[in-house]
Design a protein around this motif. Structure first.
Motif, PDB file in Angstrom:
ATOM      1  N   GLN A 127       0.809  -1.229   0.000  1.00  0.00           N
ATOM      2  CA  GLN A 127       0.000   0.000   0.000  1.00  0.00           C
ATOM      3  C   GLN A 127       0.837   1.272   0.000  1.00  0.00           C
ATOM      4  N   TYR A 128       2.127   1.168   0.364  1.00  0.00           N
ATOM      5  CA  TYR A 128       2.979   2.351   0.397  1.00  0.00           C
ATOM      6  C   TYR A 128       3.667   2.637  -0.936  1.00  0.00           C
ATOM      7  N   LEU A 129       3.484   1.775  -1.929  1.00  0.00           N
ATOM      8  CA  LEU A 129       4.042   2.059  -3.248  1.00  0.00           C
ATOM      9  C   LEU A 129       3.349   3.277  -3.853  1.00  0.00           C
ATOM     10  N   ARG A 130       4.133   4.125  -4.503  1.00  0.00           N
ATOM     11  CA  ARG A 130       3.538   5.254  -5.214  1.00  0.00           C
ATOM     12  C   ARG A 130       2.657   4.729  -6.344  1.00  0.00           C
ATOM     13  N   GLU A 131       1.677   5.522  -6.720  1.00  0.00           N
ATOM     14  CA  GLU A 131       0.725   5.073  -7.742  1.00  0.00           C
ATOM     15  C   GLU A 131       1.430   4.695  -9.052  1.00  0.00           C
ATOM     16  N   LYS A 132       2.377   5.522  -9.488  1.00  0.00           N
ATOM     17  CA  LYS A 132       3.071   5.217 -10.751  1.00  0.00           C
ATOM     18  C   LYS A 132       3.948   3.973 -10.613  1.00  0.00           C
ATOM     19  N   ASP A 133       4.479   3.730  -9.410  1.00  0.00           N
ATOM     20  CA  ASP A 133       5.303   2.545  -9.182  1.00  0.00           C
ATOM     21  C   ASP A 133       4.446   1.282  -9.182  1.00  0.00           C
ATOM     22  N   LEU A 134       3.283   1.359  -8.535  1.00  0.00           N
ATOM     23  CA  LEU A 134       2.373   0.220  -8.525  1.00  0.00           C
ATOM     24  C   LEU A 134       1.903  -0.089  -9.936  1.00  0.00           C
ATOM     25  N   SER A 135       1.623   0.943 -10.701  1.00  0.00           N
ATOM     26  CA  SER A 135       1.204   0.759 -12.086  1.00  0.00           C
ATOM     27  C   SER A 135       2.294   0.062 -12.896  1.00  0.00           C
ATOM     28  N   ALA A 136       3.542   0.500 -12.716  1.00  0.00           N
ATOM     29  CA  ALA A 136       4.659  -0.115 -13.445  1.00  0.00           C
ATOM     30  C   ALA A 136       4.844  -1.575 -13.050  1.00  0.00           C
ATOM     31  N   LEU A 137       4.668  -1.871 -11.775  1.00  0.00           N
ATOM     32  CA  LEU A 137       4.791  -3.255 -11.306  1.00  0.00           C
ATOM     33  C   LEU A 137       3.716  -4.125 -11.940  1.00  0.00           C
TER      34      LEU A 137
ATOM     35  N   LEU B  92       7.486 -16.552 -18.837  1.00  0.00           N
ATOM     36  CA  LEU B  92       8.809 -16.685 -18.249  1.00  0.00           C
ATOM     37  C   LEU B  92       8.679 -16.987 -16.759  1.00  0.00           C
ATOM     38  N   PRO B  93       9.669 -17.660 -16.152  1.00  0.00           N
ATOM     39  CA  PRO B  93       9.559 -18.103 -14.757  1.00  0.00           C
ATOM     40  C   PRO B  93       9.798 -16.988 -13.731  1.00  0.00           C
ATOM     41  N   VAL B  94       8.926 -15.998 -13.749  1.00  0.00           N
ATOM     42  CA  VAL B  94       8.983 -14.892 -12.790  1.00  0.00           C
ATOM     43  C   VAL B  94       7.638 -14.838 -12.070  1.00  0.00           C
ATOM     44  N   MET B  95       7.686 -14.880 -10.750  1.00  0.00           N
ATOM     45  CA  MET B  95       6.464 -14.909  -9.953  1.00  0.00           C
ATOM     46  C   MET B  95       6.517 -13.790  -8.920  1.00  0.00           C
ATOM     47  N   PHE B  96       5.343 -13.278  -8.550  1.00  0.00           N
ATOM     48  CA  PHE B  96       5.252 -12.197  -7.564  1.00  0.00           C
ATOM     49  C   PHE B  96       4.216 -12.530  -6.505  1.00  0.00           C
ATOM     50  N   VAL B  97       4.578 -12.282  -5.253  1.00  0.00           N
ATOM     51  CA  VAL B  97       3.622 -12.349  -4.146  1.00  0.00           C
ATOM     52  C   VAL B  97       3.826 -11.083  -3.313  1.00  0.00           C
ATOM     53  N   GLY B  98       2.756 -10.331  -3.127  1.00  0.00           N
ATOM     54  CA  GLY B  98       2.817  -9.111  -2.326  1.00  0.00           C
ATOM     55  C   GLY B  98       1.903  -9.213  -1.126  1.00  0.00           C
ATOM     56  N   ALA B  99       2.139  -8.362  -0.156  1.00  0.00           N
ATOM     57  CA  ALA B  99       1.300  -8.329   1.041  1.00  0.00           C
ATOM     58  C   ALA B  99       0.998  -6.881   1.391  1.00  0.00           C
ATOM     59  N   GLY B 100      -0.209  -6.648   1.874  1.00  0.00           N
ATOM     60  CA  GLY B 100      -0.570  -5.282   2.233  1.00  0.00           C
ATOM     61  C   GLY B 100      -1.935  -5.213   2.895  1.00  0.00           C
ATOM     62  N   LEU B 101      -2.336  -4.023   3.203  1.00  0.00           N
ATOM     63  CA  LEU B 101      -3.626  -3.782   3.837  1.00  0.00           C
ATOM     64  C   LEU B 101      -4.764  -3.992   2.830  1.00  0.00           C
ATOM     65  N   PRO B 102      -5.985  -4.162   3.297  1.00  0.00           N
ATOM     66  CA  PRO B 102      -7.111  -4.425   2.378  1.00  0.00           C
ATOM     67  C   PRO B 102      -7.287  -3.389   1.284  1.00  0.00           C
ATOM     68  N   LEU B 103      -6.867  -2.156   1.521  1.00  0.00           N
ATOM     69  CA  LEU B 103      -7.051  -1.098   0.524  1.00  0.00           C
ATOM     70  C   LEU B 103      -6.223  -1.320  -0.740  1.00  0.00           C
ATOM     71  N   VAL B 104      -5.270  -2.263  -0.689  1.00  0.00           N
ATOM     72  CA  VAL B 104      -4.414  -2.526  -1.853  1.00  0.00           C
ATOM     73  C   VAL B 104      -5.234  -2.997  -3.056  1.00  0.00           C
ATOM     74  N   ALA B 105      -6.295  -3.739  -2.804  1.00  0.00           N
ATOM     75  CA  ALA B 105      -7.136  -4.211  -3.916  1.00  0.00           C
ATOM     76  C   ALA B 105      -7.670  -3.041  -4.728  1.00  0.00           C
ATOM     77  N   LYS B 106      -8.143  -2.015  -4.047  1.00  0.00           N
ATOM     78  CA  LYS B 106      -8.652  -0.824  -4.732  1.00  0.00           C
ATOM     79  C   LYS B 106      -7.519  -0.067  -5.408  1.00  0.00           C
ATOM     80  N   LEU B 107      -6.383   0.063  -4.734  1.00  0.00           N
ATOM     81  CA  LEU B 107      -5.243   0.771  -5.316  1.00  0.00           C
ATOM     82  C   LEU B 107      -4.801   0.092  -6.610  1.00  0.00           C
ATOM     83  N   ALA B 108      -4.766  -1.236  -6.598  1.00  0.00           N
ATOM     84  CA  ALA B 108      -4.358  -1.978  -7.793  1.00  0.00           C
ATOM     85  C   ALA B 108      -5.371  -1.781  -8.910  1.00  0.00           C
ATOM     86  N   GLY B 109      -6.653  -1.819  -8.565  1.00  0.00           N
ATOM     87  CA  GLY B 109      -7.699  -1.618  -9.567  1.00  0.00           C
ATOM     88  C   GLY B 109      -7.674  -0.224 -10.151  1.00  0.00           C
ATOM     89  N   ASP B 110      -7.379   0.777  -9.305  1.00  0.00           N
ATOM     90  CA  ASP B 110      -7.278   2.154  -9.788  1.00  0.00           C
ATOM     91  C   ASP B 110      -6.071   2.328 -10.703  1.00  0.00           C
TER      92      ASP B 110
END
Length: 388
Positions: free
Chosen positions: A176-186, A198-216
């Motif tokens: 949740q502390y990632l900047r909006e442009k950084d989250l978008s790039a990720l 390709l064999p690259v995997m990601f697992v992140g953790a954060g507060l419930p608001l992350v779902a909305k941040l990712a969608g935005d």
């Protein structure tokens, strides 16, 4: 009981003796990594939950298990100040250097290092005097725009990992502390990787608001990620978390004492560990009684109040404290924003900017439109307890 044998582990990110109720999330991560390793689609994951639910512990355990399966694992924690580029650079450099040691991946990894070095120069990242003796091709990760360049770097690592017969798992805590442009790039980078297989995997953790941040940030996020709700433990899981570690040490606990702990903590793992730790140290003989647990509650609350709760309250300004105090005065949440504003003697338009600042500090979130809730379980009880 002997405090040196105390099995409980209260502390931020400390692994409990029994990781109860979380195996399904670990299995899902292992399955996704296994599929990515074999060139099949695997969904990146976001572990979402309140403070004290064990997200960091789970993230670490996933990393440990995946590292045993031909994956290189990188983990970062998102502070509120640093950019994603500066956080990722040393991790990507470490991975590419490791892959360059594999004969089949040497050329690809070295080229990736060259691209990464140029990326660091463009984004003004301190590389501590590191030099690369290969000139990277033009047009790869050199635009100066993270959303265009980061996918190239992820692809370079993925290609090198595939050539070396390895995979790469990236773990990010406090998303949740990632900047909006950084989250978008990720998100764009992960979307690109899934298409390249390709064999690259990601697992992140954060507060419930992350779902909305990712969608935005990107509308396709809801289809890209597997969102995992990390909540309190069930009664059976609480019993596993408390009873098994005690039995493993040759001791016992009264079932009524376990029930008391479940009800008092609402099943939140961090609070269970704190209470279990105190109860063990208070108990005499080889069994923890209901009376031991009730006596330990006083010490447990004292420890939580001066640490877990207090450090979060200290981040707020007087106006922000007034807002959360108004929330707590209404009882357990979630709370209607209009009711909170009314309690403060203000309108919702006046409290809107104040609410947003507290959201950005990670203290509250919106579980649904028109409502707010604390990200810290039992925080309302803490405020009422101290009449703040």
């Amino acid at each position: 009981m002997d405090p040196f044998n105390n099995p409980f582990a209260p502390g931020a990110g400390s692994k409990p003796p029994e990781l109860a109720g979380r195996e399904e999330f670990i299995d899902a991560a292992l399955a996704s990594c296994g599929r990515m390793f074999r060139g099949r689609s695997g969904r990146p994951m976001l572990l979402l939950g309140l403070r004290g639910t064990g997200k960091t512990v789970l993230l670490n355990e996933i990393g440990r298990r995946v590292a045993e399966r031909n994956f290189l694992v990188s983990k970062i924690e998102s502070p509120e100040s640093d950019s994603l580029a500066s956080l990722l650079y040393p991790q990507m450099q470490k991975v590419l250097r490791s892959l360059s040691g594999a004969e089949d991946a040497k050329a690809i990894a070295k080229q990736g290092l060259g691209v990464l070095h140029r990326f660091a120069s463009i984004f003004k990242i301190d590389v501590a005097g590191v030099s690369i003796d290969i000139k990277p091709p033009e047009g790869i990760a050199d635009s100066g725009k993270l959303e265009l360049d980061l996918p190239d770097l992820f692809a370079a690592i993925g290609q090198a990992a595939k050539a070396a017969g390895k995979g790469w798992l990236l773990l990010i805590d406090e998303v949740q502390y990632l900047r909006e442009k950084d989250l978008s790039a990720l998100i764009v980078s992960l979307h690109n990787i899934s298409q390249l297989e390709l064999p690259v995997m990601f697992v992140g953790a954060g507060l419930p608001l992350v779902a909305k941040l990712a969608g935005d940030a990107k509308s396709y996020s809801e289809r890209l990620f597997r969102f995992c709700e990390i909540g309190p433990l069930t009664s059976a899981e609480v019993e596993d978390a408390i009873v098994k570690p005690i039995h493993d040490e040759g001791a016992a606990i009264d079932p009524k004492a376990v029930k008391e702990m479940e009800q008092g903590t609402h099943g939140y793992p961090f609070f269970l560990q704190e209470w279990g730790y105190c109860a063990w140290n208070i108990a005499e003989g080889s069994s923890i009684t209901l009376m031991d647990v009730k006596q330990a509650y006083v010490e447990t609350i004292h420890e939580l109040d001066k640490g877990f709760f207090r450090v979060r309250l200290d981040r707020l300004t007087p106006q922000e404290i007034a807002f959360v105090k108004a929330m707590a005065s209404l009882g357990p949440g979630p709370y209607r924003i209009g009711q909170v504003a009314s309690k403060m003697g203000k309108t919702t338009s006046h409290t809107g900017p104040l609410k947003q600042r507290i959201v950005e500090k990670g203290m509250i979130y919106s579980p649904k439109h028109g409502f707010v809730a604390f990200t810290v379980p039992l925080f309302d009880e803490f405020i009422r307890r101290h009449n703040l």
